[in-house]
Scaffold this active site. Structure first.
Site, PDB file in Angstrom:
ATOM      1  N   HIS A 113      64.158  53.569  90.612  1.00 25.41           N
ATOM      2  CA  HIS A 113      64.941  52.461  90.059  1.00 25.41           C
ATOM      3  C   HIS A 113      65.221  52.704  88.576  1.00 25.41           C
ATOM      4  CE1 HIS A 113      66.565  48.681  89.027  1.00 25.41           C
ATOM      5  NE2 HIS A 113      65.552  48.340  88.266  1.00 25.41           N
ATOM      6  N   CYS A 168      65.448  43.464  91.529  1.00 25.55           N
ATOM      7  CA  CYS A 168      66.296  44.643  91.733  1.00 25.55           C
ATOM      8  C   CYS A 168      66.016  45.403  93.025  1.00 25.55           C
ATOM      9  CB  CYS A 168      66.159  45.605  90.558  1.00 25.55           C
ATOM     10  SG  CYS A 168      66.711  44.901  89.008  1.00 25.55           S
ATOM     11  N   GLU A 203      70.527  39.616  93.204  1.00 25.25           N
ATOM     12  CA  GLU A 203      69.997  38.462  92.482  1.00 25.25           C
ATOM     13  C   GLU A 203      71.160  37.681  91.884  1.00 25.25           C
ATOM     14  OE1 GLU A 203      67.535  40.434  89.287  1.00 25.25           O
ATOM     15  OE2 GLU A 203      69.034  39.345  88.155  1.00 25.25           O
TER      16      GLU A 203
END
Ligand SMILES: [Zn+2]
Lengths: 133, 348
Positions: free
Chosen positions: B237, B113, B81
């Site tokens: 994550h 992400c 990003e």
């Protein structure tokens, strides 16, 4: 090192990204940047493209406090004269290394870094720098 | 699925800043903030590093350590990003630097992400259908946190590159199954010309991270008819050091299964690099036969889940420098040097 045109940088990608130079097959000498004619063998020389090794040793260095146009905000930084494993000498910025580790004879390795960007809106140039390993 | 990971390489910038130092500037108890987020320090990209340089270093490590012929790479996807250009791909810069030649397809991916794992899925699909021999998928970021925002304590820099292939003698971790759980959820965003992302505060927890990671993990385990105890390792994550442990507990995983892949406490949340770096750290130590569950999360929102089996090839081929060794090479900076390197000063 500062460049105005994107095409000028584009023509040199293999030199900047992968240290592409050349080698004279007649006398065995390596050149970076590439030469058009072997200074020793002249017309008898046979030049082929070759990549420079990733590692070398620091021959000398200097701390730059006032960077040239385009590099004003990079200062202070270290500029090193690196002797690569094939004896080719190359001038490059030394990064990621504490000052007390930057010494004549230090072993250095090539890294891929941002070299310069044309302001906020222009192209970004990438290329080689070295760090002490 | 016949595809699997045949090579991997990581890169994490050298500079570090601690929550204490960030807290000092904003009058907060940084130590406490760090403890509540489960983050000891975060990696900071230097002024001359960006997603392209991190991606190139990670890809070069993968190619050199595993002896991959870059000319055989037919697809390059960089998920991030923080692509250096809004228009002009990072992926072609990486391909040029690793010398793939010109016979390859490429695109930059963005899904907060999780774009790195989305690239892995695309490569796996293309490899599996014989469109390409190798696919290169990279997740990397130089994450930006607005000064004095909670995100500033965690937003880190780093990335991992995976090369996906299908030759059984080259695969080190076979992808048995991959699936995703995706929905339109506005938990975190950054508009085109905005310098820093915005987020929905507490909204980022339950309906966003936990719902998606939990659902994708369940879908993947159900499809493979596996229970948490069947996996040697799992990586979820890591927006902070706490969320992955919590979602792991909800699913029935122990902290022990998550430990090896938990990197955010030491380098911060590397956004698109987060799950890939965690998976790389697991591959650094995994043994033949080990099962791994990897689940990414990207705000906006979605999770990609992977069920992997480590093969016997891993005993011959691994990253030359492990992720945990790589991050030992570090240098602490204060907030002023951090602000200079991350160009948080207006004149830079
Ligand atoms: Zn000659």
């Amino acid at each position: 090192m500062v460049e105005g045109s994107p095409s000028l940088g584009w023509r040199n990608y293999s030199q900047r990204y992968n240290l592409a130079g050349n080698e004279c097959k007649t006398c065995g000498k390596h050149f970076f940047p590439a030469v058009a004619l072997c200074p020793t063998c002249r017309r008898k020389g046979k030049l082929v493209e070759t990549k420079m090794p990733m590692e070398g040793r620091l021959l000398s260095y200097s701390k730059v406090f006032v960077g040239p146009v385009g590099f004003e905000m990079d200062a202070p930084y270290h500029l090193g004269l690196v002797k690569l494993q094939n004896n080719v000498k190359i001038l490059a910025e030394i990064v990621d290394t504490p000052e007390n580790k930057i010494k004549i004879g230090s072993k250095v390795r090539k890294v891929f870094r941002k070299i310069h960007s044309e302001g906020e809106t222009g192209t970004i140039s990438y290329g080689y720098k070295f760090r002490v390993v | 699925m016949n595809a699997g990971i045949v090579a991997y390489g990581s890169y994490v910038p050298k500079l570090r800043i601690t929550p204490e130092e960030i807290g000092r500037v904003w009058g907060k108890d940084g130590k406490k903030v760090g403890q509540s987020l489960g983050v000891k320090e975060k990696a900071v990209a230097a002024f001359d590093e960006d997603t392209a340089t991190i991606s190139v270093e990670a890809a070069r490590n993968a190619i050199n350590d595993f002896g991959i012929d870059a000319k055989k790479i037919g697809a390059v996807y960089v998920g991030s990003e923080s692509h250096p250009y809004a228009v002009k791909p990072t992926s072609s810069i990486v391909a040029e630097a690793i010398e793939t030649g010109n016979d390859y397809t490429a695109a930059d991916l963005e899904f907060a992400c999780k774009a790195g794992t989305a690239g892995m899925q695309a490569c796996a699909g293309m490899v599996n259908s014989n469109m390409i021999e190798y696919g290169l998928a990279i997740g990397s970021d130089t994450a930006q946190g607005k000064p004095n925002d909670a995100l500033e304590f965690t937003a880190g820099s780093g990335g991992t590159a995976f090369i996906i292939g299908k030759k059984p003698k080259e695969i080190i971790a076979k992808i048995n199954h991959t699936c995703s759980f995706t929905s339109d959820t506005p938990d975190f965003w950054r508009r085109q010309h905005a310098e820093f992302p915005e987020h929905g505060g507490r909204f980022t927890g339950e309906p966003a991270y936990f719902r998606h990671v939990h659902s994708a993990a369940k879908m993947c385990m159900d499809k493979m008819k596996r229970k948490p105890k069947d996996y040697k390792y799992a990586v979820f994550h890591q927006p902070n050091g706490k969320f992955p442990l919590k979602v792991g507990k909800m699913l029935g995983f122990t902290d022990k299964q998550l430990e090896q892949g938990l990197m955010t406490p030491l380098i911060g949340n590397t956004y698109s690099g987060s799950t890939p770096i965690g998976l790389a750290s697991i591959l650094d130590v995994a043994k033949p036969g080990d099962k791994i569950l990897a689940v990414s999360y990207g705000s906006g929102a979605g999770s990609d889940a992977f069920d992997l089996t480590v093969t016997k090839n891993i005993t011959k081929k691994r990253a030359k420098v492990s992720v945990r060794k790589l991050i030992e090479n570090k240098e602490y900076v204060d907030y002023a040097i951090y602000a200079k390197n991350r160009k948080k000063l207006k004149t830079l």
